[in-house]
Design a protein around this motif. Structure first.
Motif, PDB file in Angstrom:
ATOM      1  N   MET A  74       0.849  -1.189   0.000  1.00 38.17           N
ATOM      2  CA  MET A  74       0.000   0.000   0.000  1.00 38.17           C
ATOM      3  C   MET A  74       0.885   1.240   0.000  1.00 38.17           C
ATOM      4  O   MET A  74       1.893   1.282   0.698  1.00 38.17           O
ATOM      5  N   ASN A  75       0.511   2.247  -0.788  1.00 37.48           N
ATOM      6  CA  ASN A  75       1.312   3.452  -0.879  1.00 37.48           C
ATOM      7  C   ASN A  75       0.960   4.417   0.235  1.00 37.48           C
ATOM      8  O   ASN A  75       0.001   4.222   0.969  1.00 37.48           O
ATOM      9  N   PRO A  76       1.756   5.521   0.403  1.00 42.13           N
ATOM     10  CA  PRO A  76       1.492   6.442   1.496  1.00 42.13           C
ATOM     11  C   PRO A  76       0.087   7.032   1.463  1.00 42.13           C
ATOM     12  O   PRO A  76      -0.437   7.432   2.487  1.00 42.13           O
ATOM     13  N   GLY A  77      -0.533   7.126   0.302  1.00 37.20           N
ATOM     14  CA  GLY A  77      -1.872   7.682   0.203  1.00 37.20           C
ATOM     15  C   GLY A  77      -2.947   6.747   0.710  1.00 37.20           C
ATOM     16  O   GLY A  77      -4.112   7.112   0.799  1.00 37.20           O
ATOM     17  N   GLY A  78      -2.565   5.500   1.035  1.00 35.59           N
ATOM     18  CA  GLY A  78      -3.513   4.579   1.619  1.00 35.59           C
ATOM     19  C   GLY A  78      -4.178   3.636   0.636  1.00 35.59           C
ATOM     20  O   GLY A  78      -4.981   2.806   1.022  1.00 35.59           O
ATOM     21  N   ALA A 111      -4.063   0.534  -2.101  1.00 29.78           N
ATOM     22  CA  ALA A 111      -3.253  -0.601  -2.519  1.00 29.78           C
ATOM     23  C   ALA A 111      -3.207  -0.689  -4.036  1.00 29.78           C
ATOM     24  O   ALA A 111      -4.063  -0.146  -4.730  1.00 29.78           O
ATOM     25  N   ALA A 112      -2.183  -1.368  -4.549  1.00 27.74           N
ATOM     26  CA  ALA A 112      -2.094  -1.608  -5.981  1.00 27.74           C
ATOM     27  C   ALA A 112      -3.250  -2.492  -6.426  1.00 27.74           C
ATOM     28  O   ALA A 112      -3.815  -3.257  -5.639  1.00 27.74           O
ATOM     29  N   VAL A 124      -0.042   5.100 -17.908  1.00 33.41           N
ATOM     30  CA  VAL A 124      -0.741   5.959 -16.952  1.00 33.41           C
ATOM     31  C   VAL A 124      -1.485   5.074 -15.957  1.00 33.41           C
ATOM     32  O   VAL A 124      -2.261   4.201 -16.355  1.00 33.41           O
ATOM     33  N   ASP A 125      -1.240   5.296 -14.674  1.00 38.18           N
ATOM     34  CA  ASP A 125      -1.941   4.513 -13.656  1.00 38.18           C
ATOM     35  C   ASP A 125      -1.810   5.209 -12.310  1.00 38.18           C
ATOM     36  O   ASP A 125      -1.034   6.160 -12.146  1.00 38.18           O
ATOM     37  N   HIS A 126      -2.574   4.696 -11.346  1.00 38.69           N
ATOM     38  CA  HIS A 126      -2.494   5.219  -9.981  1.00 38.69           C
ATOM     39  C   HIS A 126      -1.068   5.025  -9.447  1.00 38.69           C
ATOM     40  O   HIS A 126      -0.433   4.006  -9.735  1.00 38.69           O
ATOM     41  N   PRO A 127      -0.550   5.951  -8.666  1.00 37.00           N
ATOM     42  CA  PRO A 127       0.818   5.815  -8.139  1.00 37.00           C
ATOM     43  C   PRO A 127       1.077   4.495  -7.415  1.00 37.00           C
ATOM     44  O   PRO A 127       2.162   3.921  -7.545  1.00 37.00           O
ATOM     45  N   ALA A 128       0.097   3.978  -6.674  1.00 38.04           N
ATOM     46  CA  ALA A 128       0.296   2.721  -5.949  1.00 38.04           C
ATOM     47  C   ALA A 128       0.529   1.566  -6.915  1.00 38.04           C
ATOM     48  O   ALA A 128       1.408   0.722  -6.702  1.00 38.04           O
ATOM     49  N   SER A 129      -0.254   1.523  -7.988  1.00 38.96           N
ATOM     50  CA  SER A 129      -0.104   0.452  -8.971  1.00 38.96           C
ATOM     51  C   SER A 129       1.221   0.585  -9.718  1.00 38.96           C
ATOM     52  O   SER A 129       1.882  -0.415 -10.023  1.00 38.96           O
ATOM     53  N   GLN A 130       1.630   1.817 -10.008  1.00 36.83           N
ATOM     54  CA  GLN A 130       2.903   1.994 -10.712  1.00 36.83           C
ATOM     55  C   GLN A 130       4.090   1.639  -9.828  1.00 36.83           C
ATOM     56  O   GLN A 130       5.066   1.042 -10.299  1.00 36.83           O
ATOM     57  N   ASP A 131       4.022   1.985  -8.549  1.00 33.46           N
ATOM     58  CA  ASP A 131       5.099   1.590  -7.637  1.00 33.46           C
ATOM     59  C   ASP A 131       5.232   0.074  -7.595  1.00 33.46           C
ATOM     60  O   ASP A 131       6.343  -0.479  -7.594  1.00 33.46           O
ATOM     61  N   ASP A 132       4.086  -0.609  -7.550  1.00 35.66           N
ATOM     62  CA  ASP A 132       4.085  -2.062  -7.512  1.00 35.66           C
ATOM     63  C   ASP A 132       4.695  -2.642  -8.795  1.00 35.66           C
ATOM     64  O   ASP A 132       5.536  -3.544  -8.743  1.00 35.66           O
ATOM     65  N   LYS A 133       4.304  -2.095  -9.941  1.00 31.68           N
ATOM     66  CA  LYS A 133       4.830  -2.623 -11.197  1.00 31.68           C
ATOM     67  C   LYS A 133       6.334  -2.399 -11.311  1.00 31.68           C
ATOM     68  O   LYS A 133       7.075  -3.292 -11.743  1.00 31.68           O
ATOM     69  N   ARG A 134       6.796  -1.230 -10.950  1.00 31.59           N
ATOM     70  CA  ARG A 134       8.225  -0.937 -11.075  1.00 31.59           C
ATOM     71  C   ARG A 134       9.042  -1.851 -10.172  1.00 31.59           C
ATOM     72  O   ARG A 134      10.147  -2.269 -10.537  1.00 31.59           O
ATOM     73  N   ARG A 136      10.435   2.064 -27.952  1.00 29.78           N
ATOM     74  CA  ARG A 136      11.479   3.095 -28.015  1.00 29.78           C
ATOM     75  C   ARG A 136      11.695   3.732 -26.635  1.00 29.78           C
ATOM     76  O   ARG A 136      12.831   3.984 -26.232  1.00 29.78           O
ATOM     77  N   SER A 137      10.619   3.969 -25.926  1.00 36.62           N
ATOM     78  CA  SER A 137      10.723   4.481 -24.553  1.00 36.62           C
ATOM     79  C   SER A 137       9.465   4.105 -23.798  1.00 36.62           C
ATOM     80  O   SER A 137       8.417   3.883 -24.398  1.00 36.62           O
ATOM     81  N   VAL A 138       9.600   4.016 -22.493  1.00 37.56           N
ATOM     82  CA  VAL A 138       8.456   3.796 -21.603  1.00 37.56           C
ATOM     83  C   VAL A 138       8.503   4.869 -20.530  1.00 37.56           C
ATOM     84  O   VAL A 138       9.510   5.007 -19.830  1.00 37.56           O
ATOM     85  N   ARG A 139       7.436   5.624 -20.428  1.00 39.80           N
ATOM     86  CA  ARG A 139       7.382   6.721 -19.478  1.00 39.80           C
ATOM     87  C   ARG A 139       6.244   6.478 -18.488  1.00 39.80           C
ATOM     88  O   ARG A 139       5.074   6.548 -18.851  1.00 39.80           O
ATOM     89  N   PHE A 140       6.613   6.152 -17.263  1.00 36.96           N
ATOM     90  CA  PHE A 140       5.610   5.921 -16.228  1.00 36.96           C
ATOM     91  C   PHE A 140       5.019   7.262 -15.806  1.00 36.96           C
ATOM     92  O   PHE A 140       5.741   8.190 -15.441  1.00 36.96           O
ATOM     93  N   THR A 141       3.701   7.340 -15.864  1.00 44.19           N
ATOM     94  CA  THR A 141       3.002   8.598 -15.614  1.00 44.19           C
ATOM     95  C   THR A 141       1.960   8.375 -14.527  1.00 44.19           C
ATOM     96  O   THR A 141       0.834   7.963 -14.804  1.00 44.19           O
ATOM     97  N   PRO A 142       2.326   8.615 -13.261  1.00 45.34           N
ATOM     98  CA  PRO A 142       1.377   8.375 -12.165  1.00 45.34           C
ATOM     99  C   PRO A 142       0.271   9.426 -12.145  1.00 45.34           C
ATOM    100  O   PRO A 142       0.539  10.630 -12.159  1.00 45.34           O
TER     101      PRO A 142
END
Length: 300
Positions: free
Chosen positions: A1-5, A7-8, A120-130, A153-159
């Motif tokens: 779970m991320n600081p915002g409460g 979960a991914a 593009v995804d919620h920060p909690a889900s992106q933290d989990d994926k990374r 060519r590139s992947v840009r994580f956009t929370p």
């Protein structure tokens, strides 16, 4: 779970498990996802191994999890094939994946070699994926490096937390060019959003869709059987995704009308059951396949 409460997404894990089950087994020559298993953790891979071996576990909760992954694999294969075919037919230098979850396309589709991908995804889900991208992988197929290498060519994580943040502002910060054609992919997300949030998201992406842009959207049409199954799962609390209920279902004509409001013309809208039957594979979960759809809309 991320600081915002928050979960991914657990739905993202289930879909990834389904793809891992089907890799090399279903629709060979049309479907392949060797990356999926590498994003799973040990306990998640255990269920995948059981389904691939056809050995149901003991205990009703473990058996329900087993059947959920098996059923997911049956749905995810035609859905992935339909979307991948649409991506190949609508190539653009920019691909934005909304609600990316554990999507693997930037790591497995060679057609994206000249494409910049925004996940593009919620920060909690992106933290989990990374975190999953840097794990070693299963013992029988460990990675010598510390992170999966993208073929795009590139992947840009956009929370983006859509409840409080602006999609356009986040994409501006991440370098997306709204004056160039974009392919938008929106898979496995629409049912979990209210109708108001769906409308707001379509409006937001439409303002960044130059002429020649395409939206590929997966959504669920109303189905009494599918709805009953989801309700039972929630009441039992027996599914990985029981805490992530469906919030909106769309009839094809309603989805087409919504997209038309934003100058996006639907050129294809297929039920997953038709895609599955076209693959010649036997299907058991007909209600889920019949209600699931993939639509393609273009801006001229």
């Amino acid at each position: 779970m991320n600081p915002g409460g928050r979960a991914a997404s657990r739905t993202a894990v289930l879909v990834c498990q389904g793809r891992a089950v089907a890799d090399g087994r279903a629709a060979v020559g049309r479907f392949s996802d060797p990356v999926a298993v590498r994003l799973l953790r040990d306990g998640e891979r255990t269920t995948v191994d059981e389904v691939r071996a056809g050995t149901p576990p003991q205990g009703w909760q473990a058996r329900v999890a087993y059947e959920g992954v098996r059923a997911c694999a049956e749905v995810v294969v035609p859905r992935t094939i339909a979307i991948d075919d649409a991506l190949r037919a609508h190539e653009a230098g920019q691909l934005v994946i909304l609600g990316a979850g554990l999507d693997t396309r930037a790591w497995r589709l060679p057609e994206l070699a000249r494409t910049d991908v925004w996940e593009v995804d919620h920060p909690a889900s992106q933290d989990d994926k990374r975190a999953r991208l840097t794990q070693r992988g299963p013992e029988e197929n460990p990675r010598p490096d510390t992170e999966l290498r993208a073929v795009a060519r590139s992947v840009r994580f956009t929370p983006v937390d859509f409840a409080v943040a602006d999609l356009g502002a986040a994409l501006d910060t991440a370098g997306h060019d709204p004056t160039a054609p974009t392919t938008w992919l929106w898979e496995g997300v629409v049912p979990y959003l209210t109708r108001e949030r769906v409308r707001a998201t379509v409006a937001a992406l439409a303002t960044r869709s130059a002429s020649g842009s395409t939206l590929i959207v997966n959504y669920q049409a109303p189905s009494a059987k599918a709805a009953a199954g989801r309700l039972l799962t929630r009441l039992l609390g027996s599914s990985l995704t029981s805490g992530e209920p469906w919030l909106s279902l769309w009839r094809p004509e309603r989805m087409a009308a919504l997209l038309a409001e934003h100058d996006l013309r639907v050129v294809a809208d297929d039920p997953l059951l038709a895609v599955a039957q076209g693959l010649g594979a036997p299907v058991r979960g007909r209600s889920s396949l019949r209600s699931g759809r993939v639509a393609v809309a273009e801006r001229g």
